[in-house]
Design a protein around this motif. Structure first.
Motif, mmCIF file in Angstrom:
data_model
loop_
_atom_site.group_PDB
_atom_site.id
_atom_site.type_symbol
_atom_site.label_atom_id
_atom_site.label_comp_id
_atom_site.label_asym_id
_atom_site.label_seq_id
_atom_site.Cartn_x
_atom_site.Cartn_y
_atom_site.Cartn_z
ATOM 1 N N LEU A 177 0.826 -1.212 0.000
ATOM 2 C CA LEU A 177 0.000 0.000 0.000
ATOM 3 C C LEU A 177 0.856 1.256 0.000
ATOM 4 N N ASP A 178 1.938 1.267 0.788
ATOM 5 C CA ASP A 178 2.848 2.417 0.767
ATOM 6 C C ASP A 178 3.412 2.634 -0.635
ATOM 7 N N GLU A 179 3.819 1.545 -1.286
ATOM 8 C CA GLU A 179 4.366 1.650 -2.643
ATOM 9 C C GLU A 179 3.314 2.157 -3.619
ATOM 10 N N MET A 180 2.082 1.638 -3.524
ATOM 11 C CA MET A 180 1.002 2.078 -4.416
ATOM 12 C C MET A 180 0.704 3.563 -4.248
ATOM 13 N N CYS A 181 0.650 3.996 -3.003
ATOM 14 C CA CYS A 181 0.338 5.402 -2.741
ATOM 15 C C CYS A 181 1.453 6.311 -3.254
ATOM 16 N N ASP A 182 2.713 5.928 -2.992
ATOM 17 C CA ASP A 182 3.837 6.746 -3.451
ATOM 18 C C ASP A 182 3.946 6.785 -4.969
ATOM 19 N N ALA A 183 3.609 5.675 -5.634
ATOM 20 C CA ALA A 183 3.796 5.581 -7.081
ATOM 21 C C ALA A 183 2.625 6.125 -7.894
ATOM 22 N N LEU A 184 1.394 5.972 -7.389
ATOM 23 C CA LEU A 184 0.245 6.298 -8.243
ATOM 24 C C LEU A 184 -0.913 6.990 -7.534
ATOM 25 N N LEU A 185 -1.272 6.532 -6.353
ATOM 26 C CA LEU A 185 -2.513 7.008 -5.727
ATOM 27 C C LEU A 185 -2.392 8.395 -5.109
ATOM 28 N N ALA A 186 -1.197 8.808 -4.759
ATOM 29 C CA ALA A 186 -0.982 10.137 -4.185
ATOM 30 C C ALA A 186 0.251 10.760 -4.834
ATOM 31 N N ASN A 187 0.289 12.070 -4.848
ATOM 32 C CA ASN A 187 1.471 12.790 -5.305
ATOM 33 C C ASN A 187 2.236 13.221 -4.055
ATOM 34 N N PRO A 188 3.314 12.500 -3.707
ATOM 35 C CA PRO A 188 3.992 12.787 -2.430
ATOM 36 C C PRO A 188 4.586 14.190 -2.321
ATOM 37 N N VAL A 189 4.694 14.896 -3.433
ATOM 38 C CA VAL A 189 5.221 16.261 -3.391
ATOM 39 C C VAL A 189 4.209 17.204 -2.753
ATOM 40 N N ILE A 190 2.911 17.010 -3.065
ATOM 41 C CA ILE A 190 1.896 17.954 -2.581
ATOM 42 C C ILE A 190 0.809 17.304 -1.727
ATOM 43 N N GLU A 191 0.826 15.961 -1.606
ATOM 44 C CA GLU A 191 -0.243 15.278 -0.879
ATOM 45 C C GLU A 191 0.303 14.379 0.221
ATOM 46 N N ASN A 192 -0.483 14.240 1.255
ATOM 47 C CA ASN A 192 -0.243 13.272 2.313
ATOM 48 C C ASN A 192 -1.259 12.146 2.157
ATOM 49 N N TYR A 193 -0.923 10.990 2.674
ATOM 50 C CA TYR A 193 -1.888 9.891 2.655
ATOM 51 C C TYR A 193 -1.773 9.085 3.938
ATOM 52 N N CYS A 194 -2.854 8.428 4.264
ATOM 53 C CA CYS A 194 -2.865 7.462 5.353
ATOM 54 C C CYS A 194 -3.867 6.389 4.955
ATOM 55 N N PHE A 195 -3.739 5.230 5.572
ATOM 56 C CA PHE A 195 -4.684 4.170 5.243
ATOM 57 C C PHE A 195 -4.989 3.329 6.466
ATOM 58 N N GLU A 196 -6.162 2.708 6.402
ATOM 59 C CA GLU A 196 -6.607 1.749 7.411
ATOM 60 C C GLU A 196 -6.642 0.393 6.729
ATOM 61 N N LEU A 197 -6.043 -0.597 7.340
ATOM 62 C CA LEU A 197 -5.981 -1.929 6.755
ATOM 63 C C LEU A 197 -6.752 -2.900 7.637
ATOM 64 N N THR A 198 -7.640 -3.659 7.009
ATOM 65 C CA THR A 198 -8.450 -4.648 7.720
ATOM 66 C C THR A 198 -8.274 -6.001 7.056
ATOM 67 N N ALA A 199 -7.983 -7.011 7.865
ATOM 68 C CA ALA A 199 -7.908 -8.373 7.333
ATOM 69 C C ALA A 199 -9.317 -8.864 7.085
ATOM 70 N N LEU A 200 -9.530 -9.461 5.931
ATOM 71 C CA LEU A 200 -10.845 -10.024 5.604
ATOM 72 C C LEU A 200 -10.895 -11.483 6.051
ATOM 73 N N PRO A 201 -12.051 -11.952 6.464
ATOM 74 C CA PRO A 201 -12.157 -13.354 6.902
ATOM 75 C C PRO A 201 -11.882 -14.319 5.751
ATOM 76 N N VAL A 202 -11.277 -15.434 6.091
ATOM 77 C CA VAL A 202 -11.009 -16.468 5.100
ATOM 78 C C VAL A 202 -12.328 -17.147 4.762
ATOM 79 N N GLU A 203 -12.612 -17.244 3.473
ATOM 80 C CA GLU A 203 -13.871 -17.864 3.032
ATOM 81 C C GLU A 203 -13.750 -19.378 3.173
ATOM 82 N N ALA A 204 -14.800 -19.989 3.660
ATOM 83 C CA ALA A 204 -14.810 -21.445 3.831
ATOM 84 C C ALA A 204 -14.788 -22.129 2.473
ATOM 85 N N ALA A 205 -14.026 -23.184 2.374
ATOM 86 C CA ALA A 205 -13.946 -23.945 1.125
ATOM 87 C C ALA A 205 -15.260 -24.693 0.910
ATOM 88 N N ALA A 206 -15.719 -24.754 -0.311
ATOM 89 C CA ALA A 206 -16.993 -25.410 -0.612
ATOM 90 C C ALA A 206 -16.826 -26.897 -0.734
#
Length: 91
Positions: A62-91
């Motif tokens: 996520l840090d790499e994505m934000c620095d490379a594309l999602l934010a312009n580090p020269v003029i923008e700041n970013y922060c993110f919240e990360l949540t683990a998603l539950p593992v889906e049960a195998a069918a």
């Protein structure tokens, strides 16, 4: 085995950068009679779902994505919240 994560990313202009869209919204709100508006800043909200080996790798990606594309580090700041998603049960 990889885990699934959900990230909420917030991108905002650095405090030293003029925000003309925020100024326009602030002016509009004041013209509508909303008093006490001291400042309005406009930003971006992005959601990303990703697979990673663990939370540390997800944070790094996520840090790499934000620095490379999602934010312009020269003029923008970013922060993110990360949540683990539950593992889906195998069918």
């Amino acid at each position: 085995m990889s885990s699934k994560f959900h990230a909420r990313i917030y991108v905002t202009l650095r405090p030293s950068v003029l925000d003309p869209a925020g100024v326009a919204v602030q002016s509009g709100l004041q013209q509508m009679g909303y008093e006490g508006i001291e400042q309005v800043r406009i930003g971006k909200y992005i959601e990303v779902k990703l697979n990673a080996a663990d939370e540390a790798e997800a944070n790094q990606q996520l840090d790499e994505m934000c620095d490379a594309l999602l934010a312009n580090p020269v003029i923008e700041n970013y922060c993110f919240e990360l949540t683990a998603l539950p593992v889906e049960a195998a069918a």
